[in-house]
Design an enzyme around this catalytic site. Structure first.
Site: not given
Ligand code: IVH
Length: 669
Positions: A113, A115, A117, A224, A315, A409, A412, A427, A433
């Protein structure tokens, strides 16, 4: 309306609105127009106002916000909210998969999946209804932010046909890139500092006490993971697919946001694909998450103290390059806010050439201890604008000059000020200005304000250079000769400029108010103020209490408005604009006739000479009222082509007159 009928209607409207919300925000496939949606919503709001005893805490009207949370309650998580162990290299993923093999007997299947942000959220449902939404907090307990989460339109408040009657679903709340940029544009317009990064802003927004703020900002949520004691599935994949059927916005298979694989090669393919493609996503991600699919294998693998063994995050490396800081320059905005900018030796980063980076404010420069000529590290992370994250001090020459924030500034030369509690310098010489004077005029003529065609920043600059405009009121004194004598201005363009200025005299009051550029008065606030006070004179004399009594006007805006109207120069400009013929009061909508007074209409089907929206407008302009669905109270059903048979049958059974398009036109002529 009799209370039983009202209750039934409230329930029917809620169900219908929930359905359309889902089609719009989850499926991205709406089947009714925004206006039709708003008409239904308004009917529900009206009924709820009349019958508050039937208002459900899960009503679709909660989506627009308004509920205030003074202090968020703390809720203990039923299942602790753990984090993921992170990895930064492909080798670590291979090692993880090897370790897993030792812990299970059957072959493994993985789900990959994105991740997201954003900010983690856990939302609980009972009997198919939203119960509460809780942030991660310290993992054991989090803050209940239900009112705010309810405003996120893609989060369902009641579910479709679930058999699980008590469960929690977890996911991520985030700012889509577009919503983030739109919010920042709006903030810039009203002179508020822009937010630097979508994740922190999502987190801040989610903790807002006023849920209306959350509703306006356009957060989104992807879910998710399902947690519960008796769940009707055996794999993570099935849980996500089923959650989608229940009405949740889950990762899309078609867009490759989620994929299933039985090999490490499959995982790598997913990683490589998104490492390249991540910049094209409509939201920010910071990596990939890989999970073991089978619940029983997950159970066998178990947890460490902080994270599950059955999942891992890969990451992405934040792209970082080293380049040279050549100069620091300072920009002055329309409101006088000073923004320092780092000018860099051009360098390639994340597929684009970077020449400049934002430095935000004086504290940032101090924190980095920047010197001219420094070798600086530049990153494009969650931020839209690249930023300097550090200095390679080893490369600094002994004679390098430390950067001291300016005191005057740059435009001016007047002294800069920093208000208490604010990070930005300003300013205050706003009448002289140049970028402030020109910026105010640019704002005044912009599309959402007076929308003066034919003039752009270049013309304003030329007019300014020739000393022809100093305030927005000067625009209305311009003559043909003055304009045509500007550089590169032909007769035709000069006429266009003057026509654009003349046409702007009919722009409605609320936009004139926005165009004035009062601090913190954006489009929406201007609308609210115009509606509340009806004309500028009432606003000028309004007391602080009268101002804060207006919906959405808080202390900060009220003070800014009062301050603006105590400035003699602003008042003089307003007088001159008034004399020039601009609109300084709201135009009450006048009706074409009262022919349809007291009559309610349901409009359905397709028409020959009008769009459905035009028909509805005609009904209102003749004193009638539009409602969304047929009831015994409906006076007429206005039927176009292709009206649904169910509606027709209902109207007939209730004995309601059915009008054709021609009947209707006769009725109002
Ligand atoms: S599963 C046991 N799936 O990443 C933790 N987390 O460091 C299960 N996050 O706190 C989390 N995308 O906020 C999961 N596809 C994804 C995610 C995801 C982002 C975040 C989530 C979690 C942090 C984990």
């Amino acid at each position: 309306m009799d209370p039983n009928k009202a209750k039934a209607r409230i329930e029917a409207l809620s169900a219908e609105l929930n359905h359309h919300n889902h089609l719009y925000y989850v499926e991205s496939e709406p089947v009714i127009s925004d206006l039709e949606f708003d008409t239904l919503l308004r009917e529900l709001q009206d009924l709820e106002a009349q019958f508050p005893e039937f208002v459900s805490p899960l009503s679709p009207t909660k989506r627009v916000g308004g509920d205030i949370t003074k202090k968020f309650a703390t809720i203990v998580h039923r299942y602790p909210m753990l984090s993921l162990s992170n990895s930064y290299s492909e080798e670590e993923i291979v090692e993880w998969a090897e370790r897993l093999k030792k812990g299970v007997s059957e072959p493994l299947e993985y789900v990959c999946e994105l991740k997201y942000d954003g900010v983690a959220i856990g939302i609980s449902y009972r009997n198919g209804q939203f119960v509460h939404a809780v942030t991660r907090g310290d993992g054991t307990r989090g803050e209940e932010v239900s009112n705010n989460v309810k405003t996120i339109r893609s989060v369902p408040l009641s579910l479709k046909g679930t058999t699980a009657d008590d469960f929690e679903i977890r996911g991520e709340i985030f700012f889509p890139k577009k919503a983030f940029e739109a919010m920042n544009r709006q903030r810039e317009e009203i002179g508020e500092p822009v937010f630097a990064n979508p994740r922190n802003s999502a987190s801040g927004t989610l903790k807002s006490q006023d849920s209306r703020v959350v509703a306006e900002r356009g957060l989104d949520c992807i879910l998710y993971g399902v947690y519960g004691d008796d769940l009707p599935f055996e794999t993570h994949w099935d849980s996500v697919m089923t959650a989608k059927e229940w009405g949740f916005k889950t990762p899309s298979i078609e867009q490759r946001y989620i994929a299933k694989t039985d090999s490490v090669e499959g995982i790598m393919e997913f990683i490589h694909y998104w490492d390249k493609e991540r910049y094209n996503l409509p939201f920010e991600i910071d990596g990939i998450v890989i999970k073991v699919n089978s619940y029983s294998q997950q159970q066998d693998l178990g947890f460490t103290a902080k994270s599950p063994r059955w999942a891992i995050a890969y990451k992405f490396k934040a792209e970082r390059v080293e380049t040279k800081l050549e100069t620091v320059t300072y920009q002055v905005g329309r409101t006088g806010a000073i923004t320092p900018v780092a000018n860099l030796t051009p360098v390639l980063l994340g597929g684009t050439v970077v020449k400049r980076a934002s430095l935000h404010n004086a504290d940032q420069i101090e924190k980095l201890d920047l010197h001219l000529g420094d070798a600086v590290y530049v990153e494009k992370g969650g931020e839209i604008i690249p930023k300097i994250v550090g200095v390679n001090v080893e490369k600094r020459t002994p004679d390098a000059q430390k950067i001291h924030y300016i005191e005057l500034c740059p435009e001016c030369q007047s002294e800069l000020h920093r208000r208490e509690g604010e990070a930005q310098h300003y300013c205050l010489n706003d009448q002289v200005c140049p970028p402030q004077v020109k910026g105010r005029i640019e704002h005044f003529i912009s599309r959402k304000a007076m929308n003066i065609d034919g003039i752009g920043a270049e013309t304003i600059n030329a007019l300014y250079q020739k000393d022809l405009v100093r305030t927005v009121a000067d625009l209305y004194d311009l003559t043909f000769d003055e304009v045509v004598n500007l550089e590169r201005m032909a007769d035709k363009s000069a006429n266009n400029v003057l026509k654009g200025i003349a046409d702007s005299k009919s722009v409605p009051f609320e936009r004139v108010l926005f165009a004035l550029g009062i601090r913190f008065v954006g489009e929406t606030v201007a609308k609210k103020l115009a509606q509340a006070f009806k004309n500028i004179d009432a606003m000028i004399t309004a007391s602080y209490d009268e101002l804060v009594a207006v919906e959405e006007i808080g202390e900060k805006i009220a003070i800014a408005v009062q301050q603006y109207f105590t400035d003699e120069r602003a008042l003089k400009t307003i007088q001159r604009l008034k004399a020039a013929g601009l609109q300084f009061e709201i135009e009450e909508a006048t009706l074409d006739s009262n022919l349809l007074e007291g009559k309610t209409f349901v409009v359905s089907g397709v028409f020959t000479n009008f769009s459905r929206d035009e028909i509805k407008e005609l009904i209102e302009r003749n004193g009638g009222k539009n409602v969304g669905s047929i009831s015994a109270k409906t006076s007429y059903v206005l039927a176009g082509e292709n009206m649904g048979p169910a509606k027709l049958e209902k109207a007939t059974s209730l004995g309601i007159t059915i009008l054709s398009e021609a009947d209707f036109v006769k009725m109002i002529s």
